[in-house]
Design a protein around this motif. Structure first.
Motif, PDB file in Angstrom:
ATOM      1  N   LEU A 200      36.086  37.641  42.523  1.00 55.06           N
ATOM      2  CA  LEU A 200      35.827  38.637  41.487  1.00 55.06           C
ATOM      3  C   LEU A 200      34.890  38.083  40.417  1.00 55.06           C
ATOM      4  O   LEU A 200      34.035  38.802  39.900  1.00 55.06           O
ATOM      5  CB  LEU A 200      37.141  39.093  40.849  1.00 55.06           C
ATOM      6  N   ARG A 201      35.038  36.792  40.112  1.00 51.71           N
ATOM      7  CA  ARG A 201      34.110  36.163  39.167  1.00 51.71           C
ATOM      8  C   ARG A 201      32.704  36.107  39.744  1.00 51.71           C
ATOM      9  O   ARG A 201      31.716  36.413  39.062  1.00 51.71           O
ATOM     10  CB  ARG A 201      34.584  34.754  38.812  1.00 51.71           C
ATOM     11  N   ASP A 202      32.606  35.719  41.019  1.00 48.28           N
ATOM     12  CA  ASP A 202      31.291  35.590  41.654  1.00 48.28           C
ATOM     13  C   ASP A 202      30.578  36.936  41.746  1.00 48.28           C
ATOM     14  O   ASP A 202      29.344  36.995  41.744  1.00 48.28           O
ATOM     15  CB  ASP A 202      31.430  34.968  43.045  1.00 48.28           C
ATOM     16  N   GLY A 204      30.580  39.055  39.496  1.00 46.14           N
ATOM     17  CA  GLY A 204      30.197  39.449  38.145  1.00 46.14           C
ATOM     18  C   GLY A 204      31.075  40.519  37.552  1.00 46.14           C
ATOM     19  O   GLY A 204      30.672  41.232  36.623  1.00 46.14           O
ATOM     20  N   LEU A 205      32.326  40.622  38.052  1.00 43.68           N
ATOM     21  CA  LEU A 205      33.234  41.656  37.567  1.00 43.68           C
ATOM     22  C   LEU A 205      34.073  41.181  36.388  1.00 43.68           C
ATOM     23  O   LEU A 205      34.367  41.947  35.470  1.00 43.68           O
ATOM     24  CB  LEU A 205      34.147  42.122  38.704  1.00 43.68           C
ATOM     25  N   ILE A 206      34.485  39.908  36.416  1.00 41.91           N
ATOM     26  CA  ILE A 206      35.342  39.364  35.363  1.00 41.91           C
ATOM     27  C   ILE A 206      34.872  37.964  35.008  1.00 41.91           C
ATOM     28  O   ILE A 206      34.100  37.337  35.748  1.00 41.91           O
ATOM     29  CB  ILE A 206      36.831  39.301  35.796  1.00 41.91           C
ATOM     30  N   ALA A 207      35.347  37.478  33.880  1.00 44.55           N
ATOM     31  CA  ALA A 207      35.106  36.092  33.477  1.00 44.55           C
ATOM     32  C   ALA A 207      36.311  35.628  32.677  1.00 44.55           C
ATOM     33  O   ALA A 207      37.001  36.436  32.043  1.00 44.55           O
ATOM     34  CB  ALA A 207      33.832  35.976  32.643  1.00 44.55           C
ATOM     35  N   PHE A 208      36.582  34.330  32.735  1.00 43.11           N
ATOM     36  CA  PHE A 208      37.671  33.752  31.951  1.00 43.11           C
ATOM     37  C   PHE A 208      37.105  32.920  30.816  1.00 43.11           C
ATOM     38  O   PHE A 208      36.162  32.150  31.005  1.00 43.11           O
ATOM     39  CB  PHE A 208      38.575  32.882  32.834  1.00 43.11           C
ATOM     40  N   GLU A 209      37.685  33.087  29.649  1.00 39.64           N
ATOM     41  CA  GLU A 209      37.346  32.292  28.476  1.00 39.64           C
ATOM     42  C   GLU A 209      38.649  31.727  27.942  1.00 39.64           C
ATOM     43  O   GLU A 209      39.329  32.336  27.123  1.00 39.64           O
ATOM     44  CB  GLU A 209      36.635  33.167  27.435  1.00 39.64           C
ATOM     45  N   GLY A 210      39.027  30.560  28.444  1.00 38.12           N
ATOM     46  CA  GLY A 210      40.343  30.006  28.147  1.00 38.12           C
ATOM     47  C   GLY A 210      41.413  30.876  28.784  1.00 38.12           C
ATOM     48  O   GLY A 210      41.367  31.166  29.976  1.00 38.12           O
ATOM     49  N   ARG A 211      42.363  31.308  27.960  1.00 41.52           N
ATOM     50  CA  ARG A 211      43.430  32.197  28.436  1.00 41.52           C
ATOM     51  C   ARG A 211      43.079  33.665  28.244  1.00 41.52           C
ATOM     52  O   ARG A 211      43.956  34.534  28.303  1.00 41.52           O
ATOM     53  CB  ARG A 211      44.748  31.867  27.729  1.00 41.52           C
ATOM     54  N   TRP A 212      41.814  33.956  28.018  1.00 38.05           N
ATOM     55  CA  TRP A 212      41.366  35.336  27.852  1.00 38.05           C
ATOM     56  C   TRP A 212      40.578  35.772  29.074  1.00 38.05           C
ATOM     57  O   TRP A 212      39.772  35.007  29.608  1.00 38.05           O
ATOM     58  CB  TRP A 212      40.509  35.477  26.595  1.00 38.05           C
ATOM     59  N   LEU A 213      40.859  36.987  29.527  1.00 43.20           N
ATOM     60  CA  LEU A 213      40.106  37.559  30.641  1.00 43.20           C
ATOM     61  C   LEU A 213      39.166  38.621  30.075  1.00 43.20           C
ATOM     62  O   LEU A 213      39.601  39.519  29.353  1.00 43.20           O
ATOM     63  CB  LEU A 213      41.047  38.185  31.665  1.00 43.20           C
ATOM     64  N   ARG A 214      37.891  38.496  30.415  1.00 43.13           N
ATOM     65  CA  ARG A 214      36.888  39.452  29.960  1.00 43.13           C
ATOM     66  C   ARG A 214      36.409  40.272  31.154  1.00 43.13           C
ATOM     67  O   ARG A 214      36.036  39.711  32.195  1.00 43.13           O
ATOM     68  CB  ARG A 214      35.712  38.728  29.315  1.00 43.13           C
ATOM     69  N   VAL A 215      36.452  41.570  31.021  1.00 43.59           N
ATOM     70  CA  VAL A 215      35.964  42.469  32.065  1.00 43.59           C
ATOM     71  C   VAL A 215      34.473  42.690  31.828  1.00 43.59           C
ATOM     72  O   VAL A 215      34.073  43.304  30.836  1.00 43.59           O
ATOM     73  CB  VAL A 215      36.736  43.797  32.055  1.00 43.59           C
ATOM     74  N   LEU A 216      33.661  42.181  32.743  1.00 44.36           N
ATOM     75  CA  LEU A 216      32.206  42.274  32.604  1.00 44.36           C
ATOM     76  C   LEU A 216      31.663  43.594  33.137  1.00 44.36           C
ATOM     77  O   LEU A 216      30.680  44.117  32.626  1.00 44.36           O
ATOM     78  CB  LEU A 216      31.536  41.110  33.344  1.00 44.36           C
ATOM     79  N   ASP A 217      32.302  44.109  34.180  1.00 41.63           N
ATOM     80  CA  ASP A 217      31.830  45.339  34.821  1.00 41.63           C
ATOM     81  C   ASP A 217      33.046  46.213  35.094  1.00 41.63           C
ATOM     82  O   ASP A 217      33.639  46.144  36.172  1.00 41.63           O
ATOM     83  CB  ASP A 217      31.077  45.002  36.112  1.00 41.63           C
ATOM     84  N   LEU A 218      33.430  47.008  34.115  1.00 43.90           N
ATOM     85  CA  LEU A 218      34.636  47.816  34.235  1.00 43.90           C
ATOM     86  C   LEU A 218      34.496  48.869  35.331  1.00 43.90           C
ATOM     87  O   LEU A 218      35.417  49.091  36.123  1.00 43.90           O
ATOM     88  CB  LEU A 218      34.951  48.477  32.901  1.00 43.90           C
ATOM     89  N   ALA A 219      33.344  49.511  35.400  1.00 42.12           N
ATOM     90  CA  ALA A 219      33.137  50.529  36.437  1.00 42.12           C
ATOM     91  C   ALA A 219      33.199  49.904  37.822  1.00 42.12           C
ATOM     92  O   ALA A 219      33.788  50.468  38.753  1.00 42.12           O
ATOM     93  CB  ALA A 219      31.796  51.234  36.227  1.00 42.12           C
ATOM     94  N   GLY A 220      32.580  48.727  37.977  1.00 40.77           N
ATOM     95  CA  GLY A 220      32.602  48.050  39.265  1.00 40.77           C
ATOM     96  C   GLY A 220      33.992  47.601  39.658  1.00 40.77           C
ATOM     97  O   GLY A 220      34.381  47.685  40.834  1.00 40.77           O
ATOM     98  N   LEU A 221      34.777  47.135  38.674  1.00 44.53           N
ATOM     99  CA  LEU A 221      36.143  46.698  38.954  1.00 44.53           C
ATOM    100  C   LEU A 221      37.004  47.885  39.354  1.00 44.53           C
ATOM    101  O   LEU A 221      37.804  47.796  40.293  1.00 44.53           O
ATOM    102  CB  LEU A 221      36.715  46.011  37.715  1.00 44.53           C
TER     103      LEU A 221
END
Length: 248
Positions: A200-202, A204-221
């Motif tokens: 999922l990271r590869d 480009g849908l999500i990314a982790f910043e420490g213990r935080w999850l960032r949704v990069l592509d909400l529509a794609g996810l």
């Protein structure tokens, strides 16, 4: 942080100022539960309604071989055991995933709410029905979705539920759930969980910043997980929310 129980019940019910005041009052006595600690054991006789005010907890069942199936994640505003007057004993356990702040509401208080604040009771009934809807969706996921789709669906669900109680900021939310706990929820190995998250990271849908999850592509996810938030029954969204904008 606003009171998460008030926020949650405000979605289906038009709470009055008196309703909000009483909810604020009955959720003021908060106790802390350390991470990975049982809040309720299977077999316990429920003596009060417990509400998650901060942190994330989970419902789970243990098998004889010690393996565990997580059947739900509980976020702030969720009730752990709403049916205390109807159950003789708990048929599952509830444990903290992260450090949690919990409120315990006695049956006598629930009875007073029923007679004096019927809209609050309507909201609690709605919350219980919504929990059952989430469980049905999880059954579908375990039985019919591939791991990457089910993972995407779970992330969308957590995002949407946390956003509904004001805990998503700049499309990021605190993600204390470990890969072992995700494995126990999705019914796959930890190795498979690791590979799925990396995929999922590869993409480009999500990314982790420490213990935080960032949704990069909400529509794609959402597309990958075939996620339709209707089953969460969040009928009235906060202004500016991703769901209200057709993006959540």
């Amino acid at each position: 942080m606003q009171n998460p129980l008030i926020l949650r019940l405000s979605h289906p019910v038009d709470l009055s100022s008196d309703d909000r005041a009483v909810l604020q009052a009955i959720t003021s006595d908060i106790r802390e539960v350390p991470r990975r600690t049982d809040i309720i054991h299977e077999g316990d006789r429920p003596d009060c309604v417990r509400v998650v005010m901060e942190g994330i907890a989970c419902r789970y069942k243990l098998l004889r071989d010690g393996s565990r199936q997580i059947t739900a994640f509980l976020v702030p505003g969720d009730l752990c055991n709403p049916h205390i007057t109807r159950l003789q004993e708990m048929d599952h356990g509830i444990a903290s995933v992260s450090p949690c702040m919990i409120v315990e509401i006695p049956p006598s208080t629930i009875a007073k709410l029923a007679s004096r604040h019927p809209r609050v009771i309507d909201g609690l009934v709605w919350a219980s029905l919504a929990d059952e809807s989430v469980m049905r969706e999880w059954i579908v996921g375990l039985g019919r979705r591939m791991a990457d789709r089910n993972m995407a669906h779970l992330i969308c669900e957590l995002y949407t539920r946390l956003e509904a109680v004001g805990l998503v900021e700049d499309r990021s939310f605190h993600m204390p759930i470990t890969q072992n706990e995700l494995s126990d929820a999705l019914g796959i190995t930890t190795v498979h969980t690791n590979r799925t998250m990396a995929d999922l990271r590869d993409r480009g849908l999500i990314a982790f910043e420490g213990r935080w999850l960032r949704v990069l592509d909400l529509a794609g996810l959402r597309d990958l997980g075939q996620f339709n938030p209707q089953y969460l029954h969040l009928r009235r969204q906060r202004p500016g929310s991703d769901l209200e904008n057709g993006e959540g």
